[in-house]
Design a protein around this motif. Structure first.
Motif, mmCIF file in Angstrom:
data_model
loop_
_atom_site.group_PDB
_atom_site.id
_atom_site.type_symbol
_atom_site.label_atom_id
_atom_site.label_comp_id
_atom_site.label_asym_id
_atom_site.label_seq_id
_atom_site.Cartn_x
_atom_site.Cartn_y
_atom_site.Cartn_z
ATOM 1 N N GLY A 147 -31.298 17.802 63.293
ATOM 2 C CA GLY A 147 -31.104 16.642 62.291
ATOM 3 C C GLY A 147 -30.588 15.537 62.821
ATOM 4 O O GLY A 147 -30.702 14.529 62.426
ATOM 5 N N LEU A 148 -29.853 15.710 64.253
ATOM 6 C CA LEU A 148 -29.188 14.570 64.801
ATOM 7 C C LEU A 148 -30.007 14.236 65.922
ATOM 8 O O LEU A 148 -30.383 12.679 66.040
ATOM 9 C CB LEU A 148 -27.917 14.903 65.216
ATOM 10 N N TRP A 185 -24.231 8.459 63.093
ATOM 11 C CA TRP A 185 -24.192 9.598 62.224
ATOM 12 C C TRP A 185 -22.804 9.540 61.551
ATOM 13 O O TRP A 185 -22.703 9.868 60.120
ATOM 14 C CB TRP A 185 -24.455 10.792 62.940
ATOM 15 N N ILE A 240 -25.016 22.898 55.054
ATOM 16 C CA ILE A 240 -25.014 22.737 56.951
ATOM 17 C C ILE A 240 -23.793 23.522 57.409
ATOM 18 O O ILE A 240 -23.911 24.097 58.444
ATOM 19 C CB ILE A 240 -24.887 21.335 57.251
ATOM 20 N N ASP A 270 -32.847 15.627 67.629
ATOM 21 C CA ASP A 270 -34.285 15.869 67.754
ATOM 22 C C ASP A 270 -34.401 16.415 69.319
ATOM 23 O O ASP A 270 -35.582 16.008 69.627
ATOM 24 C CB ASP A 270 -35.237 14.817 67.578
ATOM 25 N N ASN A 296 -30.421 8.033 56.729
ATOM 26 C CA ASN A 296 -30.971 9.436 56.906
ATOM 27 C C ASN A 296 -31.434 9.881 58.146
ATOM 28 O O ASN A 296 -31.484 8.964 58.901
ATOM 29 C CB ASN A 296 -31.934 9.528 55.715
ATOM 30 N N VAL A 297 -31.552 11.204 58.560
ATOM 31 C CA VAL A 297 -31.912 11.719 59.738
ATOM 32 C C VAL A 297 -33.398 11.158 60.280
ATOM 33 O O VAL A 297 -33.485 10.825 61.286
ATOM 34 C CB VAL A 297 -32.149 13.262 59.807
ATOM 35 N N ASP A 298 -34.235 10.456 59.405
ATOM 36 C CA ASP A 298 -35.449 9.832 59.552
ATOM 37 C C ASP A 298 -35.304 8.463 59.937
ATOM 38 O O ASP A 298 -36.272 7.743 60.098
ATOM 39 C CB ASP A 298 -36.558 10.187 58.646
ATOM 40 N N SER A 332 -19.922 19.227 59.966
ATOM 41 C CA SER A 332 -21.156 19.407 60.211
ATOM 42 C C SER A 332 -21.666 19.317 61.814
ATOM 43 O O SER A 332 -22.714 20.245 62.064
ATOM 44 C CB SER A 332 -22.186 18.350 59.701
ATOM 45 N N ASN A 364 -27.881 23.933 64.712
ATOM 46 C CA ASN A 364 -29.266 23.443 63.963
ATOM 47 C C ASN A 364 -29.324 22.121 63.522
ATOM 48 O O ASN A 364 -30.065 21.127 63.925
ATOM 49 C CB ASN A 364 -29.814 24.243 62.906
ATOM 50 N N LEU A 365 -27.898 21.456 63.059
ATOM 51 C CA LEU A 365 -27.983 20.193 62.616
ATOM 52 C C LEU A 365 -28.222 19.309 63.829
ATOM 53 O O LEU A 365 -28.508 18.243 63.955
ATOM 54 C CB LEU A 365 -26.733 19.845 61.762
ATOM 55 N N TYR A 392 -24.870 19.198 52.356
ATOM 56 C CA TYR A 392 -23.725 19.216 53.291
ATOM 57 C C TYR A 392 -23.108 20.614 53.474
ATOM 58 O O TYR A 392 -22.768 21.096 54.623
ATOM 59 C CB TYR A 392 -22.560 18.196 53.157
#
Length: 242
Positions: free
Chosen positions: A50-51, A137, A189, A53, A84-86, A40, A45-46, A186
């Protein structure tokens, strides 16, 4: 014969010199480390969305790692909450013919020692201050030094790290989706990374990666946990030293 031998030796030295000239220098600035991503973490982009920010504008280069094989042998036990990413925690399930199934393991990419094998991936830099985010992560993996295994670059200024599964999280997947599941999210990604890097990169990835049985590839859904059991996760986090 002696003349031929001398010519061959001279040619070898010329070739060696040519190879050295082609070696690029990868400089790691103060307060940073290098990172080799093979799953990943090949997706810009991830990393950005996603990681971390935040935008990443440092070097982001295709690279190779020698002495390791890539496979789908990282197994995350379904009885552990997934972060999760949030920042929320959940438990993943799949739907099959209207039935809700919680697979025993979720499988992700991993690398294992295999002399003579080379895999492709991505080389970039990470601020030391961001390592706790990466380690969170990559729970269930261990971060280790691969500086001496990076091919195509002379590394200057600091170590290069990669992640590999801890022994308790290493398992060969079979074709039983109730036991082993690979998330479509996944795989998407990875597809995003291939779109960024191009077809040749994707072909090299496919050649250097052990496949999984398509029967275990499924769309997963998340059951959000309001009171997740954190003891095992905290134990994993404590294993990282940064």
């Amino acid at each position: 014969m002696k003349l031929i031998s001398n010519l061959m030796i001279s040619a070898a030295f010329l070739l060696l010199g040519s190879c050295k000239e082609k070696m690029e220098t990868f400089t790691i600035p103060d307060g940073h480390v290098g990172m080799f991503g093979y799953g990943s973490l090949m997706s810009k982009n991830l990393i950005e969305i996603g990681l971390l920010d935040k935008a990443y504008d440092g070097p982001f280069l295709p690279a190779q790692l020698k002495g390791y094989k890539r496979s789908w042998t990282f197994a995350w036990p379904a009885d552990l909450p997934t972060i999760n990413v949030d920042g929320s925690y959940s438990k993943d399930f799949i739907l099959m013919d209207g039935d809700t199934i919680f697979p025993k393991y979720l499988h992700y990419l991993n690398i294992r020692e295999d002399p003579g094998t080379v895999i492709n991936g991505v080389l970039y830099i990470v601020p030391v201050a961001d390592l706790p985010t990466y380690d969170a992560w990559e729970l269930g993996y261990e971060r280790f030094d691969v500086t001496h295994l990076i091919q195509g670059y002379t590394i200057v200024g600091g170590p290069v790290f990669a992640y590999k599964a801890l022994p308790d999280y290493t398992l060969e997947p079979n074709n039983d989706y109730t036991q082993n599941t690979v998330e479509r999210a996944y795989v998407r990604i990875l597809e995003d990374a291939f779109k960024y890097w191009g077809k040749d990169f994707e072909m090299e990835y496919n050649k250097s990666t052990e496949p999984f049985d398509p029967a275990i590839l499924h769309e997963t859904h998340k059951l959000v946990l309001t009171d997740p059991a954190m003891e095992k996760l905290e134990e994993l986090k404590a294993g990282f030293k940064y």
